[in-house]
Scaffold this motif. Structure first.
Motif, PDB file in Angstrom:
ATOM      1  N   GLY A  71       1.037   9.959  -9.609  1.00 30.07           N
ATOM      2  CA  GLY A  71       0.819  10.978  -8.772  1.00 30.07           C
ATOM      3  C   GLY A  71      -0.199  12.128  -9.176  1.00 30.07           C
ATOM      4  N   LYS A 151      -5.722   3.779  15.012  1.00 31.43           N
ATOM      5  CA  LYS A 151      -5.394   4.127  13.665  1.00 31.43           C
ATOM      6  C   LYS A 151      -5.161   2.999  12.661  1.00 31.43           C
ATOM      7  CE  LYS A 151      -3.730   7.939  16.124  1.00 31.43           C
ATOM      8  NZ  LYS A 151      -4.114   7.732  17.216  1.00 31.43           N
ATOM      9  N   SER A 157      -4.056   9.463  -0.397  1.00 28.86           N
ATOM     10  CA  SER A 157      -4.651  10.357   0.392  1.00 28.86           C
ATOM     11  C   SER A 157      -6.126  10.681  -0.351  1.00 28.86           C
ATOM     12  CB  SER A 157      -3.528  11.524   0.733  1.00 28.86           C
ATOM     13  OG  SER A 157      -2.823  12.013  -0.270  1.00 28.86           O
ATOM     14  N   ALA A 158      -6.997  10.964   0.417  1.00 32.58           N
ATOM     15  CA  ALA A 158      -8.109  11.476  -0.127  1.00 32.58           C
ATOM     16  C   ALA A 158      -8.622  10.865  -1.283  1.00 32.58           C
ATOM     17  CB  ALA A 158      -7.893  13.214  -0.616  1.00 32.58           C
ATOM     18  N   SER A 178      -7.505   7.545   9.834  1.00 32.48           N
ATOM     19  CA  SER A 178      -6.613   7.061   8.921  1.00 32.48           C
ATOM     20  C   SER A 178      -5.297   7.676   8.750  1.00 32.48           C
ATOM     21  CB  SER A 178      -7.412   7.033   7.556  1.00 32.48           C
ATOM     22  OG  SER A 178      -7.852   8.531   7.070  1.00 32.48           O
ATOM     23  N   VAL A 179      -4.290   6.837   8.490  1.00 31.25           N
ATOM     24  CA  VAL A 179      -2.990   7.389   8.076  1.00 31.25           C
ATOM     25  C   VAL A 179      -2.490   7.205   6.876  1.00 31.25           C
ATOM     26  CG1 VAL A 179      -0.605   7.551   8.948  1.00 31.25           C
ATOM     27  CG2 VAL A 179      -2.659   6.995  10.620  1.00 31.25           C
ATOM     28  N   PRO A 180      -2.398   7.854   5.844  1.00 33.22           N
ATOM     29  CA  PRO A 180      -1.916   7.555   4.489  1.00 33.22           C
ATOM     30  C   PRO A 180      -0.381   7.144   4.403  1.00 33.22           C
ATOM     31  CG  PRO A 180      -2.354   9.859   4.557  1.00 33.22           C
ATOM     32  CD  PRO A 180      -2.675   9.249   6.140  1.00 33.22           C
ATOM     33  N   PHE A 181      -0.434   6.095   3.804  1.00 29.14           N
ATOM     34  CA  PHE A 181       1.194   5.332   3.338  1.00 29.14           C
ATOM     35  C   PHE A 181       1.329   5.271   1.986  1.00 29.14           C
ATOM     36  CE2 PHE A 181       0.662   4.301   8.095  1.00 29.14           C
ATOM     37  CZ  PHE A 181       2.056   4.944   8.350  1.00 29.14           C
ATOM     38  N   ALA A 184       3.954  -0.170   0.763  1.00 32.09           N
ATOM     39  CA  ALA A 184       4.804  -1.027   1.306  1.00 32.09           C
ATOM     40  C   ALA A 184       4.924  -0.796   2.842  1.00 32.09           C
ATOM     41  CB  ALA A 184       6.257  -1.105   0.743  1.00 32.09           C
ATOM     42  N   GLU A 185       5.052   0.607   3.089  1.00 27.20           N
ATOM     43  CA  GLU A 185       4.956   1.204   4.354  1.00 27.20           C
ATOM     44  C   GLU A 185       3.766   0.877   5.313  1.00 27.20           C
ATOM     45  OE1 GLU A 185       6.048   3.060   1.284  1.00 27.20           O
ATOM     46  OE2 GLU A 185       6.769   4.895   2.076  1.00 27.20           O
ATOM     47  N   VAL A 187       2.202  -1.730   4.991  1.00 27.69           N
ATOM     48  CA  VAL A 187       2.200  -3.257   5.715  1.00 27.69           C
ATOM     49  C   VAL A 187       3.286  -3.120   6.640  1.00 27.69           C
ATOM     50  CG1 VAL A 187       2.570  -5.588   5.066  1.00 27.69           C
ATOM     51  CG2 VAL A 187       1.393  -3.983   3.252  1.00 27.69           C
ATOM     52  N   SER A 188       4.448  -2.475   6.609  1.00 29.70           N
ATOM     53  CA  SER A 188       5.442  -2.618   7.646  1.00 29.70           C
ATOM     54  C   SER A 188       4.970  -1.946   8.905  1.00 29.70           C
ATOM     55  CB  SER A 188       6.796  -2.218   6.911  1.00 29.70           C
ATOM     56  OG  SER A 188       6.767  -0.739   6.739  1.00 29.70           O
ATOM     57  N   ASN A 189       4.288  -0.729   8.632  1.00 31.16           N
ATOM     58  CA  ASN A 189       3.868  -0.170   9.845  1.00 31.16           C
ATOM     59  C   ASN A 189       2.610  -0.789  10.765  1.00 31.16           C
ATOM     60  OD1 ASN A 189       5.052   2.594  10.399  1.00 31.16           O
ATOM     61  ND2 ASN A 189       4.876   2.591   8.284  1.00 31.16           N
ATOM     62  N   GLN A 194       3.190   0.142  14.527  1.00 32.44           N
ATOM     63  CA  GLN A 194       2.932   1.469  14.651  1.00 32.44           C
ATOM     64  C   GLN A 194       1.398   2.041  14.348  1.00 32.44           C
ATOM     65  OE1 GLN A 194       5.942   2.787  15.357  1.00 32.44           O
ATOM     66  NE2 GLN A 194       7.169   1.019  14.358  1.00 32.44           N
ATOM     67  N   VAL A 195       0.617   1.318  13.567  1.00 32.35           N
ATOM     68  CA  VAL A 195      -0.968   1.463  13.432  1.00 32.35           C
ATOM     69  C   VAL A 195      -1.731   0.311  13.996  1.00 32.35           C
ATOM     70  CG1 VAL A 195      -0.648   2.940  11.235  1.00 32.35           C
ATOM     71  CG2 VAL A 195      -0.648   0.790  11.084  1.00 32.35           C
TER      72      VAL A 195
ATOM     73  N   LEU B 139      11.061  -3.433  10.562  1.00 29.51           N
ATOM     74  CA  LEU B 139       9.725  -3.070  11.033  1.00 29.51           C
ATOM     75  C   LEU B 139       9.564  -2.246  12.218  1.00 29.51           C
ATOM     76  CD1 LEU B 139       7.968  -6.555  10.805  1.00 29.51           C
ATOM     77  CD2 LEU B 139       7.927  -4.668   9.020  1.00 29.51           C
ATOM     78  N   PRO B 185       0.705  15.519   0.563  1.00 32.40           N
ATOM     79  CA  PRO B 185       0.790  13.805   0.697  1.00 32.40           C
ATOM     80  C   PRO B 185      -0.113  13.177   1.565  1.00 32.40           C
ATOM     81  CG  PRO B 185       2.727  14.933   1.769  1.00 32.40           C
ATOM     82  CD  PRO B 185       2.076  16.076   0.895  1.00 32.40           C
ATOM     83  N   ILE B 186      -0.671  14.209   2.646  1.00 37.48           N
ATOM     84  CA  ILE B 186      -1.574  13.583   3.664  1.00 37.48           C
ATOM     85  C   ILE B 186      -3.055  14.133   3.365  1.00 37.48           C
ATOM     86  CG2 ILE B 186      -2.254  13.775   6.034  1.00 37.48           C
ATOM     87  CD1 ILE B 186       0.404  12.212   5.694  1.00 37.48           C
ATOM     88  N   THR B 187      -3.252  15.368   2.952  1.00 38.77           N
ATOM     89  CA  THR B 187      -4.661  15.647   2.663  1.00 38.77           C
ATOM     90  C   THR B 187      -5.120  15.656   1.051  1.00 38.77           C
ATOM     91  OG1 THR B 187      -3.855  18.000   2.324  1.00 38.77           O
ATOM     92  CG2 THR B 187      -4.464  17.327   4.534  1.00 38.77           C
ATOM     93  N   THR B 201       1.888  16.833 -10.044  1.00 39.55           N
ATOM     94  CA  THR B 201       2.533  15.846  -9.597  1.00 39.55           C
ATOM     95  C   THR B 201       3.840  16.253  -8.776  1.00 39.55           C
ATOM     96  OG1 THR B 201       2.793  15.715 -11.839  1.00 39.55           O
ATOM     97  CG2 THR B 201       2.880  13.728 -11.003  1.00 39.55           C
ATOM     98  N   PRO B 266      11.294  -0.302   4.188  1.00 37.14           N
ATOM     99  CA  PRO B 266      10.005  -0.436   3.026  1.00 37.14           C
ATOM    100  C   PRO B 266      10.087   1.052   2.587  1.00 37.14           C
ATOM    101  CG  PRO B 266       9.494  -1.971   4.675  1.00 37.14           C
ATOM    102  CD  PRO B 266      10.566  -1.149   5.373  1.00 37.14           C
ATOM    103  N   ILE B 322       7.228  -7.615   1.243  1.00 39.57           N
ATOM    104  CA  ILE B 322       6.977  -6.078   1.270  1.00 39.57           C
ATOM    105  C   ILE B 322       8.182  -5.585   0.467  1.00 39.57           C
ATOM    106  CG2 ILE B 322       6.817  -4.046   2.390  1.00 39.57           C
ATOM    107  CD1 ILE B 322       6.234  -5.699   4.892  1.00 39.57           C
ATOM    108  N   PRO B 323       7.960  -5.033  -0.800  1.00 41.15           N
ATOM    109  CA  PRO B 323       9.135  -4.404  -1.244  1.00 41.15           C
ATOM    110  C   PRO B 323       9.780  -3.211  -0.769  1.00 41.15           C
ATOM    111  CG  PRO B 323       6.965  -3.556  -2.416  1.00 41.15           C
ATOM    112  CD  PRO B 323       6.619  -4.530  -1.311  1.00 41.15           C
ATOM    113  N   GLN B 451       2.886  11.622   9.439  1.00 38.69           N
ATOM    114  CA  GLN B 451       2.295  10.569   9.841  1.00 38.69           C
ATOM    115  C   GLN B 451       2.523  10.165  11.197  1.00 38.69           C
ATOM    116  OE1 GLN B 451       4.607   8.213   7.058  1.00 38.69           O
ATOM    117  NE2 GLN B 451       3.044   8.055   5.451  1.00 38.69           N
ATOM    118  N   LEU B 455      -0.003   9.649  14.326  1.00 42.95           N
ATOM    119  CA  LEU B 455      -0.162   8.477  14.976  1.00 42.95           C
ATOM    120  C   LEU B 455      -0.013   8.814  16.728  1.00 42.95           C
ATOM    121  CD1 LEU B 455       2.395   6.028  13.103  1.00 42.95           C
ATOM    122  CD2 LEU B 455      -0.175   6.113  13.579  1.00 42.95           C
TER     123      LEU B 455
END
Lengths: 319, 516
Positions: A71, A151, A157-158, A178-181, A184-185, A187-189, A194-195, B139, B185-187, B201, B266, B322-323, B451, B455
């Motif tokens: 983190g 997408k 991210s960043a 770009s969509v940060p995940f 695991a998510e 791959v599933s998305n 979804q992407v 999925l 978490p995004i930027t 953190t 997942p 996928i875990p 997210q 999308l």
């Protein structure tokens, strides 16, 4: 006069330190070495430390223990490393993420002594099996027709992935959003549609490529991957996108060079063992992964800093 | 299929060490689960080097056993010391500890153990029979659906608490607010860190709950002038009677099903499963006001769900590579080092590995029943020591455990600060449950909403019109209204007018147990 005394004193200390270092290097390493990294347990870096650590322990008798401090964009892991003594028993696992943090002014790579670059991975764009895109040209065309509408799933991210996508957008003009995940998510998305596509290395995606659930469209490397002979490189298409994730180890800049030499020899030997070679092959890591020693690695890092700073400037992250 | 089971059984019979490994790993797992801060992830990660001594199948059995054991283990310390040994047991403390304080520690442990085993077996059966279709169903869950699911869980805070809707909402919002600290978490930009690199953190969930539960409890005990509070005496673990078991059958079934499915998603694991199941148990209960005061269903729901989620999170791991959770992510790393390529072809290429894990997990869940009774008894021995010794020991253990997770000193400070927060919340009558639900589900809701908006090109309507997401969000609104109505009715109804602390349910107050 005072300066001369100081200089003499420093020189004497330096010689003494070298002498002590040489004596210590005899029985170094004598206990487990902790390797701090900023990624999750079970991730690519964690696996790298374990895979190289196994033969490393056979050679030196000392284990490499991965310590995951996640983190905060890698800053807490870096701060933790800096707080530990430069006694050769703590290493930092470094990657392009440190270069990016350096370019953003968050850390100073000058505080690190590069030890060995072991892996140099190559990323791919992958689409799900039912994607309308059969080739990268089709994808580029669609992205150019409606910039930003496609997408791409990335991890973090960043960070590194974001920079690769940014460079892709600059080079090709086929703009992707770009969509940060979490990995695991991501791959599933992608599998769930979804992407439209995702950016990932061959190793983690191998199972899904072999089963046909993911289709690789392009590889970011100088040459095609022998395991994927039909997948073109971005360079072939005329786009200079070859940024890859490398995995390496660094010490404190004040670390004992004698210890560094011992460690590098052991790591270089470990990287040639059969068990490590097998691991490398399973993940298709063998193509660009030349082990770089401290000096070559420093030159490589300097080059990377220039490249990433340039990209991040163009993307507007660095003024 | 049957043939594969026969082959796997033949393999295991030919390698009796597998049975030893399963038994040993369950014990190891329970211990790691029960000690605060030493979570299942740590337990699994520490064993990875040992798996090199065995073949990949034996190694994976070892890790799966730890996963099963640790998910139950957390409930022991949650019930006996109000100290969730692992994050997935946080909900268990909400009702388990009040029950133990009432003098029914043995019964609470019994419910936790039986529910864990039932949930675990349920999850394993789902894994055995439905892995590929469940993986495909998971999925279909994109960011919009994750968001709706988290919101549904969060709206349960309207039903929790007894009396003051306002206090429940304040506590819930406080949890949501705390969850926003750290890097965006995004930027990737710092938020509410006030320039401190320690806060980059964010407020870790584990340090926060250990503070809110364990440390706050120690503070509470110290502040009590009544020294006779050592009520937890009856700790001989008793499995629930058939009648008691039947009374919670719907909760068990619902929670096990929810747990298996949420586990299969997942990125979210046993902790989220436990929280959503707890929320649902409150929502579906005819007496939601009793939750938090020692309601058996408040133990049965999270414990069956988190153990069901163990089987659930193995689904995407074995079916797709996928875990499904943080712990299975570590297992995946372990498999890869062994040269196994996880992915959809794993079941065909390594049927013995996959089917041995099915059998092994079933055995681990059954063994857990036997070992769990013993383990709880030994842990309970600690209660014979005077609290003047146990209290400080708990504090030290929590500090070490919190540090061990991420080697981050800041986490200890966070733990200590949240001890004070938890103490304050309890003193002022704000429901802890609402606070931690906000803290756990808030980040999932935030990240997935953002997210989802990327999308949909910032189009809210597109999220609302997705069938699964839209339905879940509609249910959230309805349940919010219903929860507020229920609280309103209870407040203006007969019992406990305006009282923040209504009398606990009419449970048998044992001799030596405290009344209120």
């Amino acid at each position: 006069m005072l300066n001369a005394i100081k200089a003499a004193g420093l020189a004497a200390t330096g010689i003494a330190a070298l002498a002590v270092g040489a004596a210590q290097a005899q029985d170094y390493p004598s206990s487990p070495i902790e390797v701090i990294h900023e990624y999750g347990p079970g991730g690519g870096t964690d696996r790298f430390i374990r895979a190289i650590g196994e033969p490393f322990e056979t050679i030196t008798g000392a284990a490499l223990v991965p310590i995951s401090i996640q983190g905060g964009g890698g800053i807490p892991a870096y701060a933790n490393f800096q707080q530990r003594p430069a006694d050769g028993y703590t290493l930092l696992a470094i990657s392009p993420d440190q270069v990016i943090n350096h370019a953003l002014g968050r850390i100073d790579m000058g505080e690190l002594m590069p030890l060995a670059r072991v892996q140099y991975d190559q990323g791919l764009f992958l689409v799900p099996a039912d994607s309308p895109f059969e080739t990268i040209e089709e994808l580029i065309e669609a992205a150019k027709a409606d910039p930003g509408s496609l997408k791409v799933g990335i991890t973090g991210s960043a960070g590194f992935d974001d920079t690769v996508i940014g460079l892709w957008n600059l080079e090709t003009g086929a703009e992707l959003t770009s969509v940060p995940f979490g990995s695991a998510e991501m791959v599933s998305n992608t599998l769930g549609g979804q992407v439209d596509l995702m950016h990932e290395e061959y190793g983690p995606a191998r199972g899904l490529i072999e089963s046909g659930d993911l289709r690789p469209l392009v590889v970011f490397s100088e040459e095609r991957l022998p395991v994927l002979p039909d997948v073109p490189t971005a360079v072939e298409l005329g786009f200079d996108v070859t940024l890859g994730r490398w995995r390496a180890l660094a010490m404190h800049d004040t670390a004992d060079p004698a210890q560094a030499a011992v460690l590098f020899d052991a790591i270089a030997e470990a990287a040639q063992t059969e068990s490590y070679k097998k691991f490398e092959e399973d993940s298709a890591l063998q193509y660009r992964s030349v082990v770089l020693g401290p000096e070559e690695f420093q030159a490589f890092i300097d080059k990377e800093i220039a490249v990433y700073t340039d990209v991040l400037e163009q993307l507007g992250y660095v003024q | 299929m049957l043939e594969a089971y026969v082959d796997a059984l033949a393999y295991m019979a030919g390698n009796p060490i597998t049975f030893v490994l399963i038994a040993a790993s369950v014990v190891w797992g329970i211990a790691f689960g029960a000690v605060p801060g030493l979570t299942g992830i740590v337990g699994v990660a520490l064993l990875i080097p040992f798996t090199f001594l065995f073949d990949p199948t034996e190694g994976l059995l070892l890790l799966a056993g730890v996963y099963v054991g640790s998910t139950f283990g957390g409930s022991i310390s949650a019930i006996l010391f109000n100290t969730p040994g692992s994050p997935e047991a946080a909900c268990t403390a909400l009702d388990g500890y009040p029950m133990a304080k009432r003098g029914e520690a043995g019964k609470a442990l019994g419910i936790a153990l039986a529910s864990s085993a039932i949930g675990g077996v349920f999850g394993t059966i789902v894994l055995m029979l439905l892995a590929p279709p469940m993986a495909q169903l998971a999925l279909q869950f994109g960011p919009a659906e994750y968001f709706a699911l988290a919101v549904l869980g969060i709206t349960a805070i309207a039903s929790i608490g007894s009396g003051s809707i306002l206090k429940g909402l304040v506590a819930g919002l406080l949890g949501l607010a705390v969850a926003t600290v750290g890097l965006d978490p995004i930027t990737g930009m710092p938020r509410y860190t006030f320039g401190s690199s320690e806060l980059l953190t964010g407020i870790g969930f584990v340090p926060a709950i250990i503070g809110v539960f364990a440390l706050a409890e120690v503070l509470q005990r110290v502040s009590e002038s009544d020294r006779s509070a050592d009520a937890i005496t009856n700790v001989s673990t008793k499995l629930p009677s058939l009648a008691e078991f039947m009374a919670t059958r719907y909760t068990l079934l619902r929670s096990s099903a929810l747990g298996s499915f949420i586990g299969a998603l997942p990125g979210v694991g046993a902790t989220t499963a436990a929280f959503i199941s707890y929320s649902e148990a409150v929502r579906w209960s005819r007496r939601p006001e009793r939750f938090g005061t020692g309601e058996p269903e408040g133990i049965a729901a999270p414990e069956s769900a988190n153990n069901a989620a163990v089987g659930g999170s193995m689904i995407p791991l074995l079916a797709l590579g996928i875990p499904g959770s943080a712990t299975t992510a570590v297992m995946l790393g372990g498999l890869t080092i062994h040269g196994i390529v996880p992915g959809p072809l794993l079941m065909q290429q390594n049927p013995i590995l996959v089917f041995s894990v099915f059998i092994g997990m079933m055995l681990a869940n059954l063994l857990m029943l036997v070992i769990g009774i013993r383990a709880a008894r030994y842990f309970a021995l600690v209660l014979r020591a005077p609290y003047a010794l146990v209290g400080p020991a708990i504090v030290v253990m929590c500090m070490t455990g919190v540090y061990a997770i991420n080697s981050n000193v800041a986490d200890i400070a966070i733990m200590l600060a949240f001890g004070v927060v938890g103490f304050g919340l309890r003193r002022l009558g704000y429901p802890i449950a609402c606070f931690i639900i906000g803290l756990v589900l808030g980040p999932i809701a935030e990240v997935s909403l953002r997210q989802g908006l990327i999308l949909s090109d910032r189009d809210f309507v597109e999220i609302l019109t997705r069938p699964i997401a839209g339905t879940l969000l509609l249910l959230s609104v309805l349940s919010l209204l219903y929860g507020i109505y229920g609280q309103y009715r209870r407040k203006n109804g007969g019992q406990g007018l305006g009282s923040a602390n209504p009398a606990p349910p009419a449970a048998k107050v044992r001799a030596g147990g405290e009344g209120t």
